[in-house]
Design a protein around this motif. Structure first.
Motif, PDB file in Angstrom:
ATOM      1  N   GLY A  64      12.573  80.925 -29.606  1.00  0.00           N
ATOM      2  CA  GLY A  64      11.794  79.157 -30.034  1.00  0.00           C
ATOM      3  C   GLY A  64      10.731  78.881 -29.431  1.00  0.00           C
ATOM      4  N   LEU A  65       9.519  79.660 -29.023  1.00  0.00           N
ATOM      5  CA  LEU A  65       8.445  79.699 -27.997  1.00  0.00           C
ATOM      6  C   LEU A  65       7.219  80.474 -28.838  1.00  0.00           C
ATOM      7  N   GLY A  66       8.284  81.658 -29.921  1.00  0.00           N
ATOM      8  CA  GLY A  66       7.303  81.790 -30.308  1.00  0.00           C
ATOM      9  C   GLY A  66       6.035  81.746 -31.199  1.00  0.00           C
ATOM     10  N   HIS A  67       6.457  80.613 -31.744  1.00  0.00           N
ATOM     11  CA  HIS A  67       5.035  80.385 -33.230  1.00  0.00           C
ATOM     12  C   HIS A  67       4.560  78.576 -32.847  1.00  0.00           C
ATOM     13  N   GLY A  68       4.993  78.752 -31.157  1.00  0.00           N
ATOM     14  CA  GLY A  68       4.641  77.077 -31.546  1.00  0.00           C
ATOM     15  C   GLY A  68       4.928  75.606 -32.204  1.00  0.00           C
ATOM     16  N   LEU A  69       5.816  75.863 -32.714  1.00  0.00           N
ATOM     17  CA  LEU A  69       6.425  74.346 -32.884  1.00  0.00           C
ATOM     18  C   LEU A  69       6.400  73.458 -31.986  1.00  0.00           C
ATOM     19  N   ALA A  70       5.833  72.350 -32.432  1.00  0.00           N
ATOM     20  CA  ALA A  70       5.606  70.948 -31.255  1.00  0.00           C
ATOM     21  C   ALA A  70       6.473  70.656 -30.853  1.00  0.00           C
ATOM     22  N   GLU A  71       7.913  70.693 -31.071  1.00  0.00           N
ATOM     23  CA  GLU A  71       8.908  70.426 -30.459  1.00  0.00           C
ATOM     24  C   GLU A  71       9.857  71.287 -29.624  1.00  0.00           C
ATOM     25  N   SER A 173      14.731  73.538 -30.475  1.00  0.00           N
ATOM     26  CA  SER A 173      15.144  72.553 -31.168  1.00  0.00           C
ATOM     27  C   SER A 173      15.735  72.943 -32.599  1.00  0.00           C
ATOM     28  N   ALA A 174      16.403  72.055 -33.179  1.00  0.00           N
ATOM     29  CA  ALA A 174      17.096  72.395 -33.848  1.00  0.00           C
ATOM     30  C   ALA A 174      16.307  71.708 -35.562  1.00  0.00           C
ATOM     31  N   SER A 175      16.140  69.607 -34.836  1.00  0.00           N
ATOM     32  CA  SER A 175      15.532  69.630 -36.129  1.00  0.00           C
ATOM     33  C   SER A 175      13.674  70.143 -36.739  1.00  0.00           C
ATOM     34  N   SER A 176      13.546  71.389 -36.205  1.00  0.00           N
ATOM     35  CA  SER A 176      12.577  72.689 -36.973  1.00  0.00           C
ATOM     36  C   SER A 176      12.155  73.888 -37.237  1.00  0.00           C
ATOM     37  N   THR A 177      12.504  74.517 -38.060  1.00  0.00           N
ATOM     38  CA  THR A 177      11.770  76.045 -37.910  1.00  0.00           C
ATOM     39  C   THR A 177      11.302  76.704 -38.187  1.00  0.00           C
TER      40      THR A 177
END
Length: 310
Positions: A64-71, A173-177
C-alpha cells in the motif's frame, strides 16, 4: 524529542528535496530520524541511513506504500507521530498532498513553506507571494511543517551511519487505489534540482518558437527548461515546466528569463536564484528589478546569439 523527516524517494534512491528537509530538521534541535515508507524500498532506506546528521531510519515496507498514495502514507506517519515533536515534509507536490492530512488527523495547525527555523517552536515563512516574511510560533505538541527546500542547504548525502529500524506497515486504505501512472520522460535535469534553468514567457508566441529559440541554449548549458504561468496557460510549455507560486519553486545557480515580464507570481518562484539574467525588450518589465544582469533586446535575436557564442 526527535524530529522526523518524511523522505521522498522512488523506492531505490532518496530524492534531493529530502536532503534540504533534513537540514531544516537539524535546526529544530534534537535527533533527526527519517521515515522511508514504500514497497521493496530497502535501497532507499539504506541511502537515507547515509545522510549526514540522521540518527535513525524507520523503514516501513508494504504494497500500500509503494506508490506514495497520500491516504496510506499519512496513516503511516500518524502511526509513529507520538514519538516526535516535529514532522517535516518537503514542500513539493507530494509533501503538500500528505502533510495537511497528517495535521488534520493529529488535530494540529500546519506550518507551511518554512524557510527558516528560528527556534524549536518558531519559524519564518513567506506570505503575499514572498513580498513579506511572517514569523510564526506554534504551541502544538507535534509540529507539522512543510519545508521550502530552496531556503535550506542540502545535507550531505553520504557520511552518515544511521541505524535502520524496520517498522510495521499500516493497512492500505480502501478509499483510494493505485491504477497506473504515465511518467513523462525527460533527458534534462529535474527543474527543482537543476543548477541552470532557461525559462520562457508568453512573448515567445508559440510552442514551436519556445522550443526553437530556447532548446539550443538549454542544450549548450545543460540546463532545465522552465516557463512562466502565462506561457503554460497559452500551451507553449507543459505544466511541469511552470515556475512560480502555483508552479515549482526553484533556486538554481543561474536562471535565464527570456520574454518573461516578471509577474509577482513568477518572481515568488525564482527570485532566490543565485544569478538571474533577464532578456526582455520592455525596459519597464518588473523582471529587471530582481535581475543581476538585464538585457533590453529582442529575445528572438539575442538568444540565438548567446547560444552561438557559448
Amino acid at each position: 524529542m526527535a524530529a522526523l523527516v518524511i523522505a521522498e524517494h522512488d523506492n531505490a534512491s532518496i530524492k534531493g528535496s529530502t536532503l534540504n528537509t533534513v537540514t531544516a530538521a537539524l535546526a529544530c534541535g534534537g535527533e533527526v530520524h527519517v521515515l522511508v515508507a514504500g514497497e521493496n524500498a530497502g535501497a532507499a532506506a539504506a541511502a537515507a541511513a547515509q545522510i549526514a546528521g540522521v540518527v535513525k531510519v524507520l523503514h516501513a515496507d508494504g504494497a500500500g506504500l509503494g506508490h506514495g498514495l497520500a491516504e496510506n502514507l499519512a496513516a503511516q506517519v500518524v502511526a509513529v507521530a507520538g514519538a516526535y515533536s516535529h514532522l517535516l515534509f518537503p514542500a513539493t507536490a507530494a509533501g503538500k498532498n500528505v502533510a495537511p492530512r497528517v495535521a488534520a488527523l493529529l488535530d494540529v495547525t500546519q506550518i507551511s513553506d518554512a524557510t527558516k527555523v528560528v527556534s524549536a517552536d518558531t519559524f519564518e515563512r513567506p506570505i503575499y507571494a514572498g513580498n513579506a516574511i511572517a514569523t510564526v510560533q506554534s504551541t502544538d505538541a507535534t509540529k507539522v511543517i512543510t519545508v521550502r527546500t530552496t531556503g535550506f542547504d542540502a545535507a550531505a548525502a553520504t557520511g552518515g551511519s544511521a541505524a535502520v529500524e524496520t517498522i510495521a506497515a499500516v493497512a492500505a486504505s480502501a478509499s483510494s487505489t493505485w491504477l497506473a501512472s504515465e511518467i513523462a520522460k525527460n533527458d534534462r535535469p529535474e527543474l527543482t534540482a537543476a543548477k541552470i534553468i532557461v525559462s520562457g514567457g508568453r512573448a515567445l508566441g508559440s510552442s514551436e518558437k519556445f522550443n526553437e529559440v530556447l532548446t539550443p541554449l538549454a542544450d549548450k548549458l545543460g540546463a532545465a527548461l522552465g516557463a512562466s504561468r502565462a506561457a503554460v496557460d497559452a500551451g507553449y510549455a507543459p505544466n511541469d515546466w511552470q515556475v512560480g507560486q502555483t508552479g515549482k519553486i526553484v533556486a538554481p545557480t543561474l536562471y535565464i528569463a527570456a520574454g518573461i515580464s516578471g509577474a509577482i507570481q513568477h518572481l515568488a518562484g525564482m527570485k532566490d536564484s543565485k544569478v538571474i539574467v533577464a532578456i526582455n525588450k520592455d525596459a519597464e518589465a518588473p523582471i529587471f528589478s530582481v535581475a543581476d544582469y538585464g538585457l533590453e533586446a529582442d529575445l528572438f535575436a539575442a538568444i540565438p546569439e548567446v547560444a552561438a557564442a557559448i
